[in-house]
Design a protein around this motif. Structure first.
Motif, PDB file in Angstrom:
ATOM      1  N   ALA A 110       0.916  -1.391  -0.066  1.00 42.89           N
ATOM      2  CA  ALA A 110       0.071   0.076   0.192  1.00 42.89           C
ATOM      3  C   ALA A 110       0.972   1.043  -0.180  1.00 42.89           C
ATOM      4  O   ALA A 110       0.627   1.949  -0.803  1.00 42.89           O
ATOM      5  N   LEU A 111       2.008   1.374   0.882  1.00 44.87           N
ATOM      6  CA  LEU A 111       2.743   2.229   0.969  1.00 44.87           C
ATOM      7  C   LEU A 111       3.512   2.551  -0.560  1.00 44.87           C
ATOM      8  O   LEU A 111       3.498   3.668  -1.097  1.00 44.87           O
ATOM      9  N   HIS A 112       4.043   1.409  -1.072  1.00 45.34           N
ATOM     10  CA  HIS A 112       4.512   1.613  -2.551  1.00 45.34           C
ATOM     11  C   HIS A 112       3.579   2.287  -3.524  1.00 45.34           C
ATOM     12  O   HIS A 112       3.931   2.947  -4.434  1.00 45.34           O
ATOM     13  N   ARG A 113       2.567   1.631  -3.371  1.00 46.20           N
ATOM     14  CA  ARG A 113       1.294   2.177  -4.538  1.00 46.20           C
ATOM     15  C   ARG A 113       1.109   3.720  -4.301  1.00 46.20           C
ATOM     16  O   ARG A 113       0.890   4.448  -5.152  1.00 46.20           O
ATOM     17  N   CYS A 114       1.163   4.208  -3.070  1.00 51.02           N
ATOM     18  CA  CYS A 114       0.712   5.361  -2.685  1.00 51.02           C
ATOM     19  C   CYS A 114       1.972   6.383  -3.186  1.00 51.02           C
ATOM     20  O   CYS A 114       1.749   7.530  -3.642  1.00 51.02           O
ATOM     21  N   VAL A 115       3.276   5.886  -2.857  1.00 50.91           N
ATOM     22  CA  VAL A 115       4.385   6.839  -3.456  1.00 50.91           C
ATOM     23  C   VAL A 115       4.324   6.912  -4.973  1.00 50.91           C
ATOM     24  O   VAL A 115       4.443   7.842  -5.750  1.00 50.91           O
ATOM     25  N   VAL A 116       3.865   5.802  -5.820  1.00 52.41           N
ATOM     26  CA  VAL A 116       3.880   5.869  -7.159  1.00 52.41           C
ATOM     27  C   VAL A 116       2.888   6.720  -7.560  1.00 52.41           C
ATOM     28  O   VAL A 116       2.913   7.596  -8.326  1.00 52.41           O
ATOM     29  N   ALA A 117       1.750   6.563  -7.010  1.00 52.23           N
ATOM     30  CA  ALA A 117       0.593   7.553  -7.123  1.00 52.23           C
ATOM     31  C   ALA A 117       1.020   8.863  -6.907  1.00 52.23           C
ATOM     32  O   ALA A 117       0.572   9.956  -7.850  1.00 52.23           O
ATOM     33  N   PHE A 118       1.625   9.348  -5.921  1.00 52.27           N
ATOM     34  CA  PHE A 118       2.363  10.702  -5.648  1.00 52.27           C
ATOM     35  C   PHE A 118       3.075  11.140  -6.838  1.00 52.27           C
ATOM     36  O   PHE A 118       2.876  12.326  -7.227  1.00 52.27           O
ATOM     37  N   ALA A 119       4.102  10.202  -6.913  1.00 51.25           N
ATOM     38  CA  ALA A 119       5.193  10.633  -7.979  1.00 51.25           C
ATOM     39  C   ALA A 119       4.452  10.804  -9.597  1.00 51.25           C
ATOM     40  O   ALA A 119       4.767  11.737  -9.990  1.00 51.25           O
ATOM     41  N   SER A 120       3.486  10.134  -9.765  1.00 48.66           N
ATOM     42  CA  SER A 120       2.698  10.309 -11.049  1.00 48.66           C
ATOM     43  C   SER A 120       1.987  11.492 -11.178  1.00 48.66           C
ATOM     44  O   SER A 120       1.694  12.029 -12.334  1.00 48.66           O
ATOM     45  N   ASP A 121       1.993  12.265 -10.132  1.00 44.30           N
ATOM     46  CA  ASP A 121       1.038  13.568 -10.283  1.00 44.30           C
ATOM     47  C   ASP A 121       2.045  14.838 -10.203  1.00 44.30           C
ATOM     48  O   ASP A 121       1.628  15.942 -10.342  1.00 44.30           O
ATOM     49  N   LEU A 122       3.436  14.515  -9.955  1.00 46.19           N
ATOM     50  CA  LEU A 122       4.397  15.547 -10.141  1.00 46.19           C
ATOM     51  C   LEU A 122       4.565  16.378 -11.135  1.00 46.19           C
ATOM     52  O   LEU A 122       4.798  17.730 -11.118  1.00 46.19           O
ATOM     53  N   ILE A 123       4.703  15.813 -12.488  1.00 42.66           N
ATOM     54  CA  ILE A 123       4.922  16.280 -13.545  1.00 42.66           C
ATOM     55  C   ILE A 123       3.942  16.129 -14.562  1.00 42.66           C
ATOM     56  O   ILE A 123       4.080  16.985 -15.540  1.00 42.66           O
ATOM     57  N   PHE A 124       2.976  15.427 -14.336  1.00 42.07           N
ATOM     58  CA  PHE A 124       2.332  14.498 -15.362  1.00 42.07           C
ATOM     59  C   PHE A 124       1.504  15.665 -16.126  1.00 42.07           C
ATOM     60  O   PHE A 124       1.593  15.743 -17.461  1.00 42.07           O
ATOM     61  N   SER A 125       0.710  16.409 -15.421  1.00 36.03           N
ATOM     62  CA  SER A 125      -0.138  17.315 -15.943  1.00 36.03           C
ATOM     63  C   SER A 125       0.409  18.590 -16.836  1.00 36.03           C
ATOM     64  O   SER A 125      -0.100  19.159 -17.731  1.00 36.03           O
ATOM     65  N   GLY A 126       1.714  18.910 -16.528  1.00 34.60           N
ATOM     66  CA  GLY A 126       2.226  20.029 -17.214  1.00 34.60           C
ATOM     67  C   GLY A 126       2.697  19.739 -18.561  1.00 34.60           C
ATOM     68  O   GLY A 126       2.762  20.694 -19.595  1.00 34.60           O
ATOM     69  N   VAL A 127       3.028  18.633 -18.737  1.00 34.12           N
ATOM     70  CA  VAL A 127       3.428  17.993 -20.422  1.00 34.12           C
ATOM     71  C   VAL A 127       2.463  18.172 -21.232  1.00 34.12           C
ATOM     72  O   VAL A 127       2.752  18.715 -22.380  1.00 34.12           O
ATOM     73  N   SER A 128       0.946  18.247 -20.914  1.00 36.17           N
ATOM     74  CA  SER A 128      -0.197  18.461 -22.028  1.00 36.17           C
ATOM     75  C   SER A 128      -0.069  19.945 -22.465  1.00 36.17           C
ATOM     76  O   SER A 128      -0.469  20.246 -23.574  1.00 36.17           O
ATOM     77  N   LEU A 129       0.754  20.679 -21.687  1.00 42.90           N
ATOM     78  CA  LEU A 129       0.766  22.277 -22.020  1.00 42.90           C
ATOM     79  C   LEU A 129       1.881  22.762 -22.995  1.00 42.90           C
ATOM     80  O   LEU A 129       2.013  23.748 -23.690  1.00 42.90           O
ATOM     81  N   ASN A 130       2.796  21.556 -23.010  1.00 36.92           N
ATOM     82  CA  ASN A 130       3.984  21.854 -23.945  1.00 36.92           C
ATOM     83  C   ASN A 130       3.734  22.626 -25.215  1.00 36.92           C
ATOM     84  O   ASN A 130       4.566  23.514 -25.694  1.00 36.92           O
ATOM     85  N   PRO A 131       2.679  22.116 -25.957  1.00 37.12           N
ATOM     86  CA  PRO A 131       2.663  22.424 -27.520  1.00 37.12           C
ATOM     87  C   PRO A 131       2.110  23.835 -27.479  1.00 37.12           C
ATOM     88  O   PRO A 131       2.054  24.699 -28.608  1.00 37.12           O
ATOM     89  N   HIS A 132       1.644  24.396 -26.240  1.00 36.42           N
ATOM     90  CA  HIS A 132       0.945  25.745 -26.348  1.00 36.42           C
ATOM     91  C   HIS A 132       1.875  26.659 -25.773  1.00 36.42           C
ATOM     92  O   HIS A 132       1.288  27.904 -25.638  1.00 36.42           O
ATOM     93  N   ARG A 133       3.038  26.509 -25.247  1.00 36.81           N
ATOM     94  CA  ARG A 133       3.900  27.431 -24.593  1.00 36.81           C
ATOM     95  C   ARG A 133       4.407  28.555 -25.703  1.00 36.81           C
ATOM     96  O   ARG A 133       4.657  28.124 -26.741  1.00 36.81           O
ATOM     97  N   ARG A 134       4.814  29.794 -25.134  1.00 35.91           N
ATOM     98  CA  ARG A 134       5.035  30.557 -26.011  1.00 35.91           C
ATOM     99  C   ARG A 134       5.600  32.006 -25.106  1.00 35.91           C
ATOM    100  O   ARG A 134       5.344  31.861 -23.944  1.00 35.91           O
TER     101      ARG A 134
END
Length: 167
Positions: A110-134
């Motif tokens: 459970a701890l390992h899964r929580c750590v992976v879930a936390f890590a998955s949210d650190l950078i993920f959402s910003g990647v979708s903005l990459n093509p729109h940056r200026r």
């Protein structure tokens, strides 16, 4: 149900659904991408130092990096490829990096899964903005909803490859 509020404003309300562990099919559709091993890649601290002195990056960006407080995460991250992209330059909506928890964790899955879930949210959402940056681009992003399924046991204190490729 847990909530997080500051100054009488609700900031997030998690909805967590768990399923008991059970036997399932073994399959993997994606092939392991060809990426460098994590031990030969730069630490985030080293990468930050490079970005402070890289002449290919705008001076305004380097000054911003220099004056922004560097937050040390409990997760070690090593990017598979160096780049010179900034919040003002467009790039592909993709990213590959290795991550692991800093330090040794117990054997509690459970701890390992929580750590992976936390890590998955650190950078993920910003990647979708990459093509729109200026130039002058400002944004704030957060993950409103994503699902994770753990099909087998894992160790979050061992290197795990995170591949984000949005189409």
């Amino acid at each position: 149900m847990d909530t997080c509020s500051i100054s009488d404003y609700l900031h997030f309300l998690p909805v967590l659904i768990f399923q008991k562990e059970e036997e399932g099919f073994e399959h993997q559709e994606a092939m392991m991408p060809s990426v460098p091993a994590p031990d030969g890649l730069l630490l985030l601290d080293d990468l930050r130092e490079l970005r402070l002195t890289d002449p290919r990056l705008p001076m305004s960006y380097r000054k911003k990096v220099a004056t922004t407080k560097f937050v040390h995460w409990p997760i070690e991250i090593r990017f598979c490829a160096l780049n010179t992209n900034t919040n003002q330059s467009k790039s592909d909506p993709s990213l590959r990096y290795w991550f692991r928890a800093k330090g040794k964790l117990s054997d509690d899955q459970a701890l390992h899964r929580c750590v992976v879930a936390f890590a998955s949210d650190l950078i993920f959402s910003g990647v979708s903005l990459n093509p729109h940056r200026r130039k002058g681009f400002k944004s704030a992003s957060l993950s409103l909803d994503h699902s994770m399924w753990f099909h087998r046991h894992l160790r979050a204190d061992d290197w795990l490859l995170f591949v984000v490729g949005l189409r």
